[in-house]
Design a protein around this motif. Structure first.
Motif, PDB file in Angstrom:
ATOM      1  N   THR A   1       0.847  -1.193   0.000  1.00 19.00           N
ATOM      2  CA  THR A   1       0.000   0.000   0.000  1.00 19.00           C
ATOM      3  C   THR A   1       0.884   1.245   0.000  1.00 19.00           C
ATOM      4  OG1 THR A   1      -0.111   0.040   2.425  1.00 19.00           O
ATOM      5  CG2 THR A   1      -1.868  -1.138   1.246  1.00 19.00           C
ATOM      6  N   GLY A   2       0.308   2.344  -0.479  1.00 21.09           N
ATOM      7  CA  GLY A   2       1.017   3.624  -0.486  1.00 21.09           C
ATOM      8  C   GLY A   2       0.092   4.728  -0.940  1.00 21.09           C
TER       9      GLY A   2
ATOM     10  N   THR B   1      -0.561  -8.155   9.653  1.00 27.41           N
ATOM     11  CA  THR B   1       0.409  -7.220  10.234  1.00 27.41           C
ATOM     12  C   THR B   1       1.339  -6.712   9.131  1.00 27.41           C
ATOM     13  OG1 THR B   1       1.903  -9.058  10.765  1.00 27.41           O
ATOM     14  CG2 THR B   1       0.399  -8.307  12.510  1.00 27.41           C
ATOM     15  N   THR B   2       2.022  -5.608   9.433  1.00 26.35           N
ATOM     16  CA  THR B   2       2.983  -5.062   8.472  1.00 26.35           C
ATOM     17  C   THR B   2       4.310  -5.802   8.583  1.00 26.35           C
ATOM     18  OG1 THR B   2       3.660  -3.399  10.093  1.00 26.35           O
ATOM     19  CG2 THR B   2       1.981  -2.759   8.495  1.00 26.35           C
ATOM     20  N   THR B   3       4.891  -6.123   7.441  1.00 27.91           N
ATOM     21  CA  THR B   3       6.192  -6.785   7.398  1.00 27.91           C
ATOM     22  C   THR B   3       7.308  -5.840   6.968  1.00 27.91           C
ATOM     23  OG1 THR B   3       5.779  -7.517   5.131  1.00 27.91           O
ATOM     24  CG2 THR B   3       5.142  -9.024   6.913  1.00 27.91           C
ATOM     25  N   PHE B   4       6.949  -4.702   6.360  1.00 25.44           N
ATOM     26  CA  PHE B   4       7.959  -3.745   5.914  1.00 25.44           C
ATOM     27  C   PHE B   4       7.327  -2.353   5.846  1.00 25.44           C
ATOM     28  CE2 PHE B   4       9.911  -1.347   2.379  1.00 25.44           C
ATOM     29  CZ  PHE B   4      11.221  -1.286   2.833  1.00 25.44           C
TER      30      PHE B   4
ATOM     31  N   ASP C   1       4.014   6.361   3.028  1.00 21.00           N
ATOM     32  CA  ASP C   1       5.022   5.655   2.243  1.00 21.00           C
ATOM     33  C   ASP C   1       4.702   4.167   2.133  1.00 21.00           C
ATOM     34  OD1 ASP C   1       7.256   5.482   0.692  1.00 21.00           O
ATOM     35  OD2 ASP C   1       8.589   6.468   2.128  1.00 21.00           O
ATOM     36  N   LEU C   2       5.492   3.492   1.313  1.00 22.26           N
ATOM     37  CA  LEU C   2       5.264   2.083   1.003  1.00 22.26           C
ATOM     38  C   LEU C   2       5.255   1.211   2.255  1.00 22.26           C
ATOM     39  CD1 LEU C   2       5.167  -0.265  -1.146  1.00 22.26           C
ATOM     40  CD2 LEU C   2       7.669  -0.269  -0.982  1.00 22.26           C
ATOM     41  N   LYS C   3       4.245   0.324   2.320  1.00 20.39           N
ATOM     42  CA  LYS C   3       4.146  -0.661   3.402  1.00 20.39           C
ATOM     43  C   LYS C   3       3.783  -2.011   2.806  1.00 20.39           C
ATOM     44  CE  LYS C   3       2.591   2.637   6.911  1.00 20.39           C
ATOM     45  NZ  LYS C   3       1.477   3.041   7.794  1.00 20.39           N
ATOM     46  N   LEU C   4       4.397  -3.070   3.325  1.00 25.15           N
ATOM     47  CA  LEU C   4       4.065  -4.441   2.940  1.00 25.15           C
ATOM     48  C   LEU C   4       3.296  -5.095   4.084  1.00 25.15           C
ATOM     49  CD1 LEU C   4       7.401  -5.667   1.283  1.00 25.15           C
ATOM     50  CD2 LEU C   4       5.406  -4.644   0.188  1.00 25.15           C
ATOM     51  N   TRP C   5       2.203  -5.803   3.712  1.00 23.79           N
ATOM     52  CA  TRP C   5       1.315  -6.417   4.699  1.00 23.79           C
ATOM     53  C   TRP C   5       1.212  -7.913   4.447  1.00 23.79           C
ATOM     54  CZ3 TRP C   5      -1.356  -3.325   8.379  1.00 23.79           C
ATOM     55  CH2 TRP C   5      -1.233  -1.943   8.169  1.00 23.79           C
ATOM     56  N   ASP C   6       1.115  -8.657   5.548  1.00 21.01           N
ATOM     57  CA  ASP C   6       0.867 -10.092   5.496  1.00 21.01           C
ATOM     58  C   ASP C   6      -0.610 -10.317   5.795  1.00 21.01           C
ATOM     59  OD1 ASP C   6       0.747 -12.826   5.695  1.00 21.01           O
ATOM     60  OD2 ASP C   6       2.647 -13.014   6.760  1.00 21.01           O
TER      61      ASP C   6
END
Length: 467
Positions: free
Chosen positions: A147-148, A163-166, A153-158
């Protein structure tokens, strides 16, 4: 995967809500087959399409997200909408939709993501902590999404752990020690990295590559001055991405080492809304706000197809399955494609527009005075040439009649010198009359031209733009 029989099979959506099925054959002598899946009469105001995604692996169904916060599923076999659901979470329009197993999840502009199943009441909500411009589902690892958005800013989700992984970190301050603004407009995952390597484009003209395994800040950063990035997709080379801009350019960016601009694909007048590269066909497909679907050759940058689709295009889907798949009695059978000889041209997509334009009244009041004057002068010169031809033909007839009359006259009259002199004088008078009439017409046209030129000069002298 290999391309199907038609070459390219596309589902194209517009900002007024229409959906068109475009089948393009590589044969240049044949026009693309266009079928309208939803007519304008069936739509209401505010039902423009913002996002689309495939609903199954066979690519016989796709999901549509609209501005009025409704999610619909369309079946290509039955050509009907099979399911409709209204979104009741968050605020703002629907930005992205995707499928995770048997669940559907969507993201709204306010930054809320909802996961639900169509048959059950099981629902889950994720808050990304800011406005969302784009949500992208990883095709290499189905449990990861990115997402962004603006100042988000950029976020990676599991999706399994929810939860967010990055969480990406902004680039360092510029040479004036000012903070660099953030506005993520589109995201794409690079292959063979299990969803850990992500490329994003920014509304401020930046293309950034992130590696979640290495660091939070971008590994590679390429800036384009005065070019707002609107969409991004994988290129036909390794570690290359294609970025569409608000100026109508398609930039192929090399993200190896420091990163650089490899080449640009031109031709679009409006902003690029969606882009995708097809490696097997070696083409780049794009849609833009100038209402055209374009297909470029990836190597030569030549425009292979430029198709006008009547309304502003927002996004499209590219089919990669060789043929349609039909499900009968729990078994899957392949439906064979039709030969070129059996395909008939269909005018249904543009039939409504043709009827509308045929019923319109023709308005001639807006024709400028200059055009009217030019038409008048052209007609006048045509009259002069016609009159010349008529006069010459009449003179020839008179001469012919004179010869006939001379043959019928008796020999004693022919020999008389008085009669011969009179005939010569009459011929001279006739020739002089013809010449004088032609000269008068030419002079009158020249006078008209001079008057018109003088009027135009006076108008220009009076106007402010010619001073």
């Amino acid at each position: 995967m290999a391309l199907n029989f038609y070459g390219l099979d596309l589902i194209v959506a517009s900002n007024i809500g229409t959906i068109k099925h475009v089948k393009y054959n590589s044969n240049p002598n044949k026009k693309p087959d266009i079928k309208q899946l939803q007519r304008i009469k069936e739509l209401e105001k505010g039902q423009g399409i913002t996002c689309m995604t495939w609903a199954d692996a066979e690519q016989t169904k796709f999901i549509v997200g609209r501005k009025d916060r409704t999610v619909q599923t369309f079946n290509l076999i039955t050509d009907e909408f099979s399911d409709t659901k209204s979104v009741d979470f968050g605020e703002g329009k629907l930005q992205s939709v995707s499928v995770f197993g048997e669940s559907i999840f969507g993201a709204v502009e306010s930054g809320v993501i909802k996961i639900w199943k169509s048959n059950t009441s099981d629902e889950h909500l994720l808050n990304t902590g800011g406005p969302i411009e784009k949500m992208k589902h990883c095709s290499y690892n189905s449990s990861i999404i990115a997402t962004g958005g603006k100042e988000n800013d950029l976020k990676l989700w599991d999706l399994e752990k929810r939860t967010t992984t990055f969480h990406a970190k902004n680039v360092p301050h510029d040479w004036l020690q000012l903070r660099v603004p953030i506005w993520v407009s589109d995201i794409c995952f690079l292959p063979e990295n299990n969803g850990n390597v992500v490329a994003v484009c920014s509304r401020y003209g930046a293309v950034r590559l992130y590696d979640a395994r290495a660091q939070r800040r971008p590994v590679c950063n390429v800036d384009f001055k005065d070019q707002a990035g609107s969409c991004i997709s994988l290129g036909h080379y390794d570690k290359h991405v294609i970025v569409g801009t608000g100026r109508g350019l398609l930039n192929l960016v090399d993200l190896r080492k420091k990163g650089k601009l490899s080449k640009s694909y031109k031709g679009a007048v409006g902003a690029i809304t969606d882009v995708m590269s097809q490696k097997d066909a070696n083409v780049v497909v794009s849609t833009s706000l100038d209402r055209h679907l374009r297909i470029h050759n990836a190597e030569s940058k030549e425009i292979i197809l430029k198709q006008y689709l009547t309304s502003k295009l927002t996004c499209f889907l590219l089919r990669t399955v060789d043929s349609f798949i039909k499900q009968e009695d729990g078994e899957i059978t392949i439906k064979q494609e039709i030969d070129d000889s059996e395909i008939k041209d269909e005018d249904e997509p543009d039939q409504e527009y043709d009827e509308m334009f045929d019923n319109m009244e023709i308005i001639r009041e807006g024709i400028s005075s200059k055009i009217e004057k030019n038409i008048f002068l052209e007609d006048k010169t045509k009259d002069v040439t016609v009159s010349k031809k008529k006069m010459k033909s009449e003179a020839k007839k008179r001469k012919g009649n004179d010869t006939i009359n001379d043959a019928s006259i008796s020999e004693d009259l022919i020999d008389s010198p008085k009669k011969a002199k009179l005939d010569k004088e009459e011929e001279k008078v006739n020739d002089e009359d013809i010449d004088q009439s032609i000269i008068k017409l030419l002079r009158s046209t020249e006078k008209l031209k001079r008057k018109l030129l003088s009027k135009n000069k006076k108008k220009k002298a009076k106007s402010l733009f010619y001073k």
